[in-house]
Design a protein around this motif. Sequence first.
Motif, PDB file in Angstrom:
ATOM      1  N   GLU A 118       0.833  -1.205   0.000  1.00  0.00           N
ATOM      2  CA  GLU A 118       0.000   0.000   0.000  1.00  0.00           C
ATOM      3  C   GLU A 118       0.870   1.258   0.000  1.00  0.00           C
ATOM      4  O   GLU A 118       0.609   2.204  -0.758  1.00  0.00           O
ATOM      5  N   ALA A 119       1.912   1.263   0.816  1.00  0.00           N
ATOM      6  CA  ALA A 119       2.809   2.425   0.863  1.00  0.00           C
ATOM      7  C   ALA A 119       3.533   2.605  -0.463  1.00  0.00           C
ATOM      8  O   ALA A 119       3.668   3.738  -0.958  1.00  0.00           O
TER       9      ALA A 119
ATOM     10  N   SER B 125       0.999   3.839  -2.997  1.00  0.00           N
ATOM     11  CA  SER B 125       0.676   5.242  -2.689  1.00  0.00           C
ATOM     12  C   SER B 125       1.800   6.163  -3.133  1.00  0.00           C
ATOM     13  O   SER B 125       1.552   7.217  -3.739  1.00  0.00           O
TER      14      SER B 125
ATOM     15  N   GLU C 155       1.420   8.891  -5.951  1.00  0.00           N
ATOM     16  CA  GLU C 155       1.685  10.289  -5.606  1.00  0.00           C
ATOM     17  C   GLU C 155       2.746  10.885  -6.535  1.00  0.00           C
ATOM     18  O   GLU C 155       2.630  12.031  -6.966  1.00  0.00           O
TER      19      GLU C 155
ATOM     20  N   ALA D 297      -3.477  13.708  -3.292  1.00  0.00           N
ATOM     21  CA  ALA D 297      -3.023  12.415  -2.768  1.00  0.00           C
ATOM     22  C   ALA D 297      -3.687  12.111  -1.430  1.00  0.00           C
ATOM     23  O   ALA D 297      -4.082  10.967  -1.170  1.00  0.00           O
ATOM     24  N   LYS D 298      -3.841  13.136  -0.565  1.00  0.00           N
ATOM     25  CA  LYS D 298      -4.502  12.918   0.730  1.00  0.00           C
ATOM     26  C   LYS D 298      -5.927  12.430   0.528  1.00  0.00           C
ATOM     27  O   LYS D 298      -6.412  11.583   1.249  1.00  0.00           O
TER      28      LYS D 298
ATOM     29  N   ARG E 296      -5.839   8.702  -0.798  1.00  0.00           N
ATOM     30  CA  ARG E 296      -5.326   7.638   0.078  1.00  0.00           C
ATOM     31  C   ARG E 296      -6.410   6.798   0.736  1.00  0.00           C
ATOM     32  O   ARG E 296      -6.279   5.579   0.770  1.00  0.00           O
TER      33      ARG E 296
ATOM     34  N   LEU F   5      -7.652   4.482  -1.832  1.00  0.00           N
ATOM     35  CA  LEU F   5      -6.603   3.528  -2.170  1.00  0.00           C
ATOM     36  C   LEU F   5      -6.447   2.491  -1.068  1.00  0.00           C
ATOM     37  O   LEU F   5      -6.329   1.291  -1.339  1.00  0.00           O
ATOM     38  N   ALA F   6      -6.483   2.938   0.171  1.00  0.00           N
ATOM     39  CA  ALA F   6      -6.369   2.002   1.305  1.00  0.00           C
ATOM     40  C   ALA F   6      -7.533   1.027   1.296  1.00  0.00           C
ATOM     41  O   ALA F   6      -7.348  -0.180   1.504  1.00  0.00           O
TER      42      ALA F   6
END
Length: 193
Positions: free
Chosen positions: A80-81, A84, A88, A177-178, A181, A184-185
Motif C-alpha cells: 500500500e505504501a 501510494s 503520488e 493524494a490525501k 489515500r 486507495l487504502a
Amino acid sequence: MAEELQSLIEKINRDGVEKASAEAERIISAAKEQAAAIVKAANDEAAKSAAAAKAEAEASAERAKETLRQAARDAVISVEAAVSALLEKILTANVDAALSDPATAAAIAGEAVRDIVTSGEIHAGNKVAEALKSQLAAKTNFTVVMDEVTSSGFTVKLDGGRVEHDFTGATVAAELAKRLRPDLAALMKDSSN
C-alpha cells in the motif's frame, strides 16, 4: 530311631520348602506389584509428556499462524505504501505538467481569484506569470509577481501577504493524494480479503 530321624528330616525339609515357596511367592508377588507400579508411573509420565508435547505443538502452531497474519498485514501495508508513493509521484508529475502550462495555470488562477477578493498578489514562474497577466488584465487590483522559486502553479497572497493560497504543483498534488489515500487504502484492503 533312624526312622524318627528320617521323619524329622523330611518334616524339616517340607517346612523349609513350604517356607521357601511361600517366601518365593511373596517375593514374586511384591516384584509383580513393584513392576506394575513402575509401568503405571511410566505410562502416567508418558501421558503427561504427550499432553505437554501436544499443548506445545498447538501453541507453536498458533504462534506460527499469528506470525503469518502479521507478515501478511505487513506485506499489505508495504505494498500500500509503495503503491501510494508511486501514485503520488505520478500525480505530482501530472499536476506539475498541467500547472506548468501557462494557459491551464492562467485559467485556474482566474477561477481561483474570481470570487476571493478584488486585490492581492499572484506569484508564479515566468511563463505562467505572463499568461496570468493577460488573463487577469480586467482585475486591476491583482499584481502578478514573477517568482523564480515556483516551478509550476502559482500562489495567491491577500491582505498584504498575511493570507496565502498555494496552488503550486507540489501542494495541489499533496492535497489530491490525501484525498485519494483513503480510497486507495480501501481498495488495497478489499483486494487482500
